[in-house]
Design an enzyme around this catalytic site. Structure first.
Site, PDB file in Angstrom:
ATOM      1  N   LYS A  24       0.817  -1.209   0.000  1.00 11.98           N
ATOM      2  CA  LYS A  24       0.000   0.000   0.000  1.00 11.98           C
ATOM      3  C   LYS A  24       0.860   1.274   0.000  1.00 11.98           C
ATOM      4  O   LYS A  24       2.084   1.215   0.052  1.00 11.98           O
ATOM      5  CB  LYS A  24      -0.954  -0.020   1.195  1.00 11.98           C
ATOM      6  CG  LYS A  24      -1.930  -1.213   1.151  1.00 11.98           C
ATOM      7  CD  LYS A  24      -2.783  -1.197  -0.084  1.00 11.98           C
ATOM      8  CE  LYS A  24      -3.887  -2.239  -0.088  1.00 11.98           C
ATOM      9  NZ  LYS A  24      -3.425  -3.622  -0.270  1.00 11.98           N
TER      10      LYS A  24
HETATM   11  C1  LIG Z   1      -9.535  -2.862  -1.642  1.00 10.81           C
HETATM   12  C2  LIG Z   1      -8.970  -3.621  -0.496  1.00 10.81           C
HETATM   13  N1  LIG Z   1      -9.702  -3.794   0.605  1.00 10.81           N
HETATM   14  C3  LIG Z   1      -9.229  -4.455   1.679  1.00 10.81           C
HETATM   15  C4  LIG Z   1      -7.972  -4.989   1.689  1.00 10.81           C
HETATM   16  C5  LIG Z   1      -7.503  -5.733   2.873  1.00 10.81           C
HETATM   17  O1  LIG Z   1      -6.375  -5.141   3.447  1.00 10.81           O
HETATM   18  P1  LIG Z   1      -5.481  -5.921   4.506  1.00 10.81           P
HETATM   19  O2  LIG Z   1      -4.546  -6.788   3.732  1.00 10.81           O
HETATM   20  O3  LIG Z   1      -4.776  -4.834   5.255  1.00 10.81           O
HETATM   21  O4  LIG Z   1      -6.396  -6.703   5.355  1.00 10.81           O
HETATM   22  C6  LIG Z   1      -7.155  -4.826   0.564  1.00 10.81           C
HETATM   23  C7  LIG Z   1      -5.810  -5.399   0.532  1.00 10.81           C
HETATM   24  O5  LIG Z   1      -5.234  -5.638  -0.496  1.00 10.81           O
HETATM   25  C8  LIG Z   1      -7.666  -4.132  -0.551  1.00 10.81           C
HETATM   26  O6  LIG Z   1      -6.928  -3.958  -1.647  1.00 10.81           O
END
Ligand SMILES: Cc1ncc(COP(=O)(O)O)c(C=O)c1O
Length: 371
Positions: A187
């Site tokens: 990210k």
């Molecule tokens: C659009 C979106 N939502 C939620 C997530 C979930 O994030 P995390 O990996 O921090 O749980 C991601 C992770 O890639 C994502 O791209």
């Protein structure tokens, strides 16, 4: 020539110094650094408006999203509108709290859900809309919040891609209902793994404290009670230390990403390529993912990815449409644009430590295969 991955976190000496300090401190799990990081995030998102929200950090954005739905009281019999083009976590959390993810199609250029699509999907059971600011490009939030208000529906912004992005000169997270960020290593900034939830009501923030840590409550004398069974999503101080250092450089990371993407737009132009929508200068680019018409090219995507890997260039895929996954494909949703994006998308390298020369090399190589 070194392999150019599609993404790489920028881990500088300050991150290493702060992490070392925490590791040597004798307290490595949730503690003072988490406190400091939550305050810094609240200050960051509210720096233009002065309207400071509650910010609660988690071990992942997935945890933040699930907890947000629980705080909103969403469960059995409820529907949540989710775009079909997103990472699966967005819909999974809806199903995990017992509600139904209602998948809507997205726009081919913006990759974001549309107001018209959401309007058509609203029923008497709709309790929440979950817009995803895809690749950091903000969804048009004013009409979406207006629509949600008319129908008395809550909004949970999945801003996993969008920390640092501005919508109409307002930072994502500085306004709205609930907003979730991800700090996964891919990210715009990272805490190794981690996420944050931005919210505005004190009672809801207190509920988050319970729901992210076993439902446990302690009184001033140390007596414990468990108010409800709950998950364990508390971020360790080691991760928070990474986040504190990363957040200080977030705006610099965003402007670097923007500049690199400028070069992609200057150099990439081909009839088989379909470039994503370009936001204004407030767009903190998370990924740069054009579409390639592989049928006309006479090559499959795995073949293309392999050819690029042979040239020492990493390519990602973000994402396959949710409607094509076993867990969601029999729910009866038709999302042709999301499915086309899912088939044709390729994520080209984009991270702050890249140079213009790297982008030029990627463009020359892509165009060579397209020709
Ligand atoms: C659009 C979106 N939502 C939620 C997530 C979930 O994030 P995390 O990996 O921090 O749980 C991601 C992770 O890639 C994502 O791209």
């Amino acid at each position: 020539m070194d392999f150019l991955p599609f993404t790489r976190p920028t881990i500088d000496d300050e991150v290493i110094r702060l992490v070392t300090e925490v590791l040597r401190s004798g307290w490595i799990t949730t503690g003072p650094k988490v406190n400091e990081f939550e305050k810094s995030l609240a200050a960051y998102v509210s720096s233009d408006t002065g309207k400071v929200p509650y910010v609660k950090v988690f071990t992942s954005a997935t945890g933040a999203l699930e907890t947000a739905l629980q705080v909103m009281g969403i469960g059995e019999g409820d529907e949540v509108i989710v775009p079909a083009m997103t990472f699966t976590a967005s819909a999974n959390v809806v199903a995990l709290v017992g509600a139904k993810p209602v998948l809507v199609d997205v726009d081919l250029k913006t990759r974001n859900l549309t107001i018209e699509g959401v309007k058509k999907a609203i029923t008497s059971r709709t309790k929440c809309i979950m817009p995803v600011h895809f690749a950091g490009l903000p969804v048009d939030m004013d009409p979406l919040y207006e629509l949600a208000k008319q129908h008395n529906i809550r909004v949970l912004e999945d801003a996993a891609h969008a920390i640092g992005t501005r919508y109409k000169n307002r930072k994502i997270g500085s306004f709205g209902d609930m907003i979730s960020f991800s700090f996964h290593p891919n990210k715009n900034m990272t805490t190794i793994e981690g996420g944050a939830l931005v919210l505005w009501k004190e009672a809801e923030a207190q509920q988050v404290d319970l729901l992210r840590f076993h439902g446990l409550q302690k009184d001033a004398f140390g007596n414990m009670d468990v108010l409800m069974p709950a998950r364990k999503f508390n971020m360790p101080d080691v991760s928070a230390a990474v986040g504190i250092a990363q957040l200080k450089r977030l705006d610099e990371f965003c402007s670097k990403r923007l500049k690199l993407v400028d070069t992609y737009y200057q150099l990439l132009n081909h009839p088989l390529l379909n470039l994503p929508e370009r936001g204004d200068d407030g767009h903190c680019w998370h990924i740069f993912s054009p579409l390639i018409n592989f049928t006309q090219l006479g090559m499959t995507r795995p073949q293309f990815i392999q050819k690029m890997a042979d040239e020492k260039i990493g390519i990602g895929v973000h994402y396959q449409a949710l409607t094509t996954f076993t867990a969601y494909k029999d729910m009866g949703y038709s999302c042709p644009q999301a499915e086309r994006i899912g088939r044709e998308t390729v994520t080209l390298p984009l991270f702050p430590a890249m140079t213009k020369v790297d982008v030029e090399r990627v463009c020359q190589t892509v165009l060579r295969y397209l020709n």
